[in-house]
Every structure is written in structure tokens, then in C-alpha cells.
Scaffold this active site. Structure first.
Site, PDB file in Angstrom:
ATOM      1  N   GLY A 121       0.800  -1.494  -0.045  1.00 12.57           N
ATOM      2  CA  GLY A 121      -0.378   0.134   0.425  1.00 12.57           C
ATOM      3  C   GLY A 121       1.067   1.316  -0.306  1.00 12.57           C
ATOM      4  O   GLY A 121       2.123   0.853  -0.514  1.00 12.57           O
ATOM      5  N   TYR A 122       0.318   2.077  -0.032  1.00 13.24           N
ATOM      6  CA  TYR A 122       0.692   3.723  -0.443  1.00 13.24           C
ATOM      7  C   TYR A 122       1.059   3.603  -1.216  1.00 13.24           C
ATOM      8  O   TYR A 122       2.651   4.324  -1.082  1.00 13.24           O
ATOM      9  CB  TYR A 122       1.864   3.913   0.607  1.00 13.24           C
ATOM     10  CG  TYR A 122       1.690   5.278   0.875  1.00 13.24           C
ATOM     11  CD1 TYR A 122       0.520   6.457   2.482  1.00 13.24           C
ATOM     12  CD2 TYR A 122       2.887   6.621   0.812  1.00 13.24           C
ATOM     13  CE1 TYR A 122       0.540   7.623   2.696  1.00 13.24           C
ATOM     14  CE2 TYR A 122       3.082   7.572   1.210  1.00 13.24           C
ATOM     15  CZ  TYR A 122       1.786   8.016   2.628  1.00 13.24           C
ATOM     16  OH  TYR A 122       1.907   9.812   2.509  1.00 13.24           O
ATOM     17  N   HIS A 153       4.741   1.277  -8.515  1.00  8.74           N
ATOM     18  CA  HIS A 153       3.369   0.396  -7.961  1.00  8.74           C
ATOM     19  C   HIS A 153       2.345   0.331  -8.937  1.00  8.74           C
ATOM     20  O   HIS A 153       2.097  -0.136  -9.435  1.00  8.74           O
ATOM     21  CB  HIS A 153       2.700   0.112  -6.680  1.00  8.74           C
ATOM     22  CG  HIS A 153       3.348   0.622  -5.313  1.00  8.74           C
ATOM     23  ND1 HIS A 153       3.124   1.623  -4.842  1.00  8.74           N
ATOM     24  CD2 HIS A 153       3.683  -0.490  -5.052  1.00  8.74           C
ATOM     25  CE1 HIS A 153       4.152   1.198  -3.326  1.00  8.74           C
ATOM     26  NE2 HIS A 153       4.028   0.451  -3.723  1.00  8.74           N
ATOM     27  N   LYS A 175      13.092  -2.490  -8.645  1.00 12.38           N
ATOM     28  CA  LYS A 175      13.771  -1.385  -7.658  1.00 12.38           C
ATOM     29  C   LYS A 175      14.010  -2.690  -6.219  1.00 12.38           C
ATOM     30  O   LYS A 175      14.799  -2.737  -5.502  1.00 12.38           O
ATOM     31  CB  LYS A 175      12.343  -0.663  -7.246  1.00 12.38           C
ATOM     32  CG  LYS A 175      12.201  -0.335  -5.577  1.00 12.38           C
ATOM     33  CD  LYS A 175      13.473   0.699  -5.872  1.00 12.38           C
ATOM     34  CE  LYS A 175      13.367   1.014  -4.082  1.00 12.38           C
ATOM     35  NZ  LYS A 175      12.310   1.298  -2.607  1.00 12.38           N
ATOM     36  N   GLN A 218      14.430  -9.446  -3.799  1.00  9.41           N
ATOM     37  CA  GLN A 218      13.344  -9.954  -3.692  1.00  9.41           C
ATOM     38  C   GLN A 218      12.724 -10.524  -4.908  1.00  9.41           C
ATOM     39  O   GLN A 218      12.367 -11.765  -4.637  1.00  9.41           O
ATOM     40  CB  GLN A 218      12.745  -8.820  -2.868  1.00  9.41           C
ATOM     41  CG  GLN A 218      10.878  -9.116  -3.263  1.00  9.41           C
ATOM     42  CD  GLN A 218      10.036  -7.809  -2.444  1.00  9.41           C
ATOM     43  OE1 GLN A 218       9.674  -8.199  -1.219  1.00  9.41           O
ATOM     44  NE2 GLN A 218       8.859  -7.073  -3.326  1.00  9.41           N
ATOM     45  N   MET A 249      11.325   5.231  -7.111  1.00 13.19           N
ATOM     46  CA  MET A 249      10.290   5.955  -5.713  1.00 13.19           C
ATOM     47  C   MET A 249       9.879   4.552  -4.660  1.00 13.19           C
ATOM     48  O   MET A 249      10.148   3.590  -5.277  1.00 13.19           O
ATOM     49  CB  MET A 249       8.652   6.012  -6.591  1.00 13.19           C
ATOM     50  CG  MET A 249       8.427   6.820  -8.243  1.00 13.19           C
ATOM     51  SD  MET A 249       7.647   7.098  -8.538  1.00 13.19           S
ATOM     52  CE  MET A 249       7.272   8.367  -9.408  1.00 13.19           C
ATOM     53  N   SER A 264       7.711   3.582  -0.781  1.00  5.59           N
ATOM     54  CA  SER A 264       6.912   4.424  -0.055  1.00  5.59           C
ATOM     55  C   SER A 264       7.044   5.197   0.887  1.00  5.59           C
ATOM     56  O   SER A 264       6.845   5.923   1.810  1.00  5.59           O
ATOM     57  CB  SER A 264       5.921   3.134   0.693  1.00  5.59           C
ATOM     58  OG  SER A 264       5.287   2.586  -0.557  1.00  5.59           O
TER      59      SER A 264
HETATM   60  P1  AMP Z   1       5.806  -2.711  -1.098  1.00  9.72           P
HETATM   61  O1  AMP Z   1       4.144  -1.631  -1.676  1.00  9.72           O
HETATM   62  O2  AMP Z   1       7.109  -1.688  -1.306  1.00  9.72           O
HETATM   63  O3  AMP Z   1       5.812  -4.005  -0.910  1.00  9.72           O
HETATM   64  O4  AMP Z   1       6.243  -2.657  -3.170  1.00  9.72           O
HETATM   65  C1  AMP Z   1       5.295  -3.229  -4.118  1.00  9.72           C
HETATM   66  C2  AMP Z   1       6.258  -3.978  -5.313  1.00  9.72           C
HETATM   67  O5  AMP Z   1       5.918  -2.324  -6.087  1.00  9.72           O
HETATM   68  C3  AMP Z   1       7.021  -4.903  -5.007  1.00  9.72           C
HETATM   69  O6  AMP Z   1       7.305  -5.237  -6.347  1.00  9.72           O
HETATM   70  C4  AMP Z   1       8.082  -3.602  -5.582  1.00  9.72           C
HETATM   71  O7  AMP Z   1       9.237  -3.891  -6.330  1.00  9.72           O
HETATM   72  C5  AMP Z   1       7.601  -2.813  -6.376  1.00  9.72           C
HETATM   73  N1  AMP Z   1       8.154  -1.357  -6.516  1.00  9.72           N
HETATM   74  C6  AMP Z   1       7.925  -1.118  -5.462  1.00  9.72           C
HETATM   75  N2  AMP Z   1       8.929   0.603  -5.932  1.00  9.72           N
HETATM   76  C7  AMP Z   1       8.695   0.364  -6.748  1.00  9.72           C
HETATM   77  C8  AMP Z   1       9.291   1.366  -7.958  1.00  9.72           C
HETATM   78  N3  AMP Z   1      10.123   2.834  -7.668  1.00  9.72           N
HETATM   79  N4  AMP Z   1       9.689   0.790  -8.664  1.00  9.72           N
HETATM   80  C9  AMP Z   1       9.301  -0.500  -9.484  1.00  9.72           C
HETATM   81  N5  AMP Z   1       8.999  -1.314  -9.389  1.00  9.72           N
HETATM   82  C10 AMP Z   1       8.367  -1.067  -7.587  1.00  9.72           C
END
Ligand code: AMP
Length: 280
Positions: free
Chosen positions: A28-29, A34, A146, A150, A181, A183
Site C-alpha cells: 500500500g501507500y 506500484h 527496485k 526480493q 520511488m 513508500s
Molecule cells: P511494496 O509496497 O514496497 O512492498 O512494493 C510492492 C511492489 O512494488 C514490489 O514488487 C516492489 O518491488 C514494487 N516497487 C516498489 N517501488 C517500485 C519502483 N520505484 N519501481 C518499480 N517497482 C516498485
């Protein structure tokens, strides 16, 4: 767009969705990173499912679980605009029922870098992603480059456990000044936000070194270190150059290696990475 919380409601709604189903797990956020994953899923799949779950088991005891930014109403508005079919925001109680003691873990790939600095982090990630996959049963799932380690760990898990899911890795979405980018960028104050571009600037320095013919990892890392020497607000946790499949350290470079960094800017921990020789 349908929004559900319970596993029962998720399963019922999922059963109505035409295949192929594309799935984007998030905490989220939401930001443009995303949403770029969602758009890629939307373009390739008949149905798109997004989960929003701040997964407690991937946070260490001294990490930011309690303060992790949340804004469900805003997230839902963004997902509706992006034509998502189904949003699942499960409760921690249902994901981790009383007595929970079953874990999924990946061995070698989770040992270095993020795994070394955040004990238990990847076990939390692979466990929750397995549970999300079991519930949503997507044909494709979208992750961001990013979080490069993971993404590699999830890819390994899917192959090792024979999940019938194609993992799609999407490029890093950046702010106009290059900051990846995240959160967590919301934690940065004005000066820290300016300093935070040091990660991107150091990756550009690495690319420039490689472009000029440098093949010694040590020298490429020194070029990155030089950028950090001029940024007093930044504290490096690691700068690593690794094989993109095994995450083992590489000393000699032939192109295609992954350079990764984790840096603290004040109290905020940021990560970024690039593939050497690729434009960014
Ligand atoms: P998170 O909410 O941080 O767990 O991220 C959810 C998904 O979005 C994960 O697969 C992250 O790798 C991806 N993500 C987060 N930030 C970015 C970004 N700046 N560019 C591309 N994917 C992202």
C-alpha cells in the site's frame, strides 16, 4: 472494482474473474512504481488483482512496522482509476491465525545483502507471497526490479515449489531527479530528500566507469564511494556488485552484473540498484 477483506470473499470474487489473472502484491501507500506494475498487468491480463497488506513478519523488531505509511482510501481511488478488478486487503489475524508456525524459506539467495542486514525479512516475504499466491491463484505476478534481491528470491521460490505462475519483473520507476520511488520516501525531510539522490548519482558513476572500460569491481565501487564522500547525510550499509542470478560477489566485470546499494539517509533506509551496461 471490488474490494474484499476476508479470504472467503477473496476466493468467491476470484472465482468470477476471467483468466489470465495478473496479480500485484503491495504494502500500500501506492506510488507511480506500484502503478507501473498495475499497468503492465492490465495490458497483459484479462483480470487484475492487487493486494494491500503491510506484512508484519517481514519487519524486524527495530524496523518501521508501526510507522509504515498507510492510506487505504487514497490507494483504492488510484487502483479504481487504473481499472483494477479486485483489491484484497487481508487482516493480519486471518493471514497469521493463532498458533501460526509454518514458514517458506529460500536458502542461499537470501543469505547476503538484505538478508544479512534484515534477519528473517525474506522468510516473511516468501511466506506471505506463498499465502497470497495460494489464495489468488494468478497466472502472472508482477514485482519491481527496485527490490532486486526480493524479485530473485521470489523467482527461485516459484521454480522450487512449482507454482504455476509467471513472474514478471518491471523496471524501477524514478522521480524526475532519479530517486527511486518508494513508500518510505515520505519519511525524508527537505534536506534528506535532496541528499537521497546520492544513490542514483552513484549508480550513474558506476555506469560511467563501466562505459569507459573499467572491469575491476573494486574500482567501480570506489567511483561510487567518491560520490558518497561528498554527501554527509548518507551512511552506506552496502555497495555490492553481484551476479544477477546467484547474488554472489563479482570481482571482474563483463557487463550485466547487478550493482546494489543500501543507504541510510538520517533514519530512513533506502535501496536502489542497476544492471551494469544498461541505460537507466
Ligand atoms: P511494496 O509496497 O514496497 O512492498 O512494493 C510492492 C511492489 O512494488 C514490489 O514488487 C516492489 O518491488 C514494487 N516497487 C516498489 N517501488 C517500485 C519502483 N520505484 N519501481 C518499480 N517497482 C516498485
Amino acid at each position: 472494482m471490488k474490494t474484499v477483506i476476508s479470504l472467503d470473499d477473496l476466493r468467491q470474487a476470484r472465482a468470477q474473474l476471467p483468466a489470465p489473472v495478473g496479480f500485484v502484491p503491495t504494502m500500500g501507500y501506492l506510488h507511480e512504481g506500484h502503478l507501473s506494475l498495475v499497468r503492465q498487468a492490465r495490458a497483459a491480463c484479462a483480470s487484475v488483482v492487487v493486494s494491500i497488506f503491510v506484512n508484519p513478519t517481514q519487519f524486524g523488531p527495530s524496523e518501521d512496522l508501526a510507522s509504515y505509511p498507510r492510506n487505504l482510501q487514497r490507494d483504492l481511488a488510484l487502483l479504481e482509476e487504473a481499472h483494477v478488478d479486485l483489491v484484497w486487503s487481508p487482516s493480519a489475524d486471518e493471514m497469521y491465525p493463532p498458533g501460526f508456525q509454518t514458514w517458506v524459506s529460500v536458502d542461499d539467495l537470501t543469505a547476503p545483502l538484505e538478508g544479512a542486514l534484515r534477519p528473517g525479512h525474506f522468510r516473511g516475504v516468501t511466506t506471505v507471497v506463498s499465502k497470497l499466491f495460494n489464495a489468488v491463484q494468478p497466472q502472472k505476478a508482477y514485482f519491481g526490479q527496485k527490490d532486486a534481491q526480493q524479485a530473485a528470491v521470489i523467482g527461485r521460490m516459484v521454480r522450487d515449489l512449482n507454482f504455476p505462475i509467471e513472474i514478471v519483473i518491471c523496471p524501477i520507476a524514478r522521480e524526475p531527479d532519479g530517486l527511486a520511488m518508494s513508500s518510505r520516501n515520505v519519511y525524508l525531510n527537505v534536506e534528506e530528500r535532496q541528499a537521497a539522490t546520492v544513490l542514483y548519482r552513484s549508480l550513474l558513476a558506476a555506469q560511467a566507469a563501466v562505459r569507459s572500460g573499467e572491469t575491476r569491481a573494486e574500482i567501480v565501487r570506489a567511483a561510487m564511494q567518491e560520490i558518497f564522500d561528498r554527501e554527509p547525510l548518507a551512511n552506506i550499509q552496502y555497495i555490492a556488485i553481484v551476479d544477477p542470478e546467484t547474488f554472489r560477489t563479482r570481482d571482474r566485470l563483463s557487463g550485466g552484473e547487478l550493482v546494489l546499494l543500501a543507504v541510510k539517509i538520517g533514519r530512513t533506509r533506502l535501496i536502489d540498484n542497476a544492471i551494469l551496461g544498461e541505460s537507466m
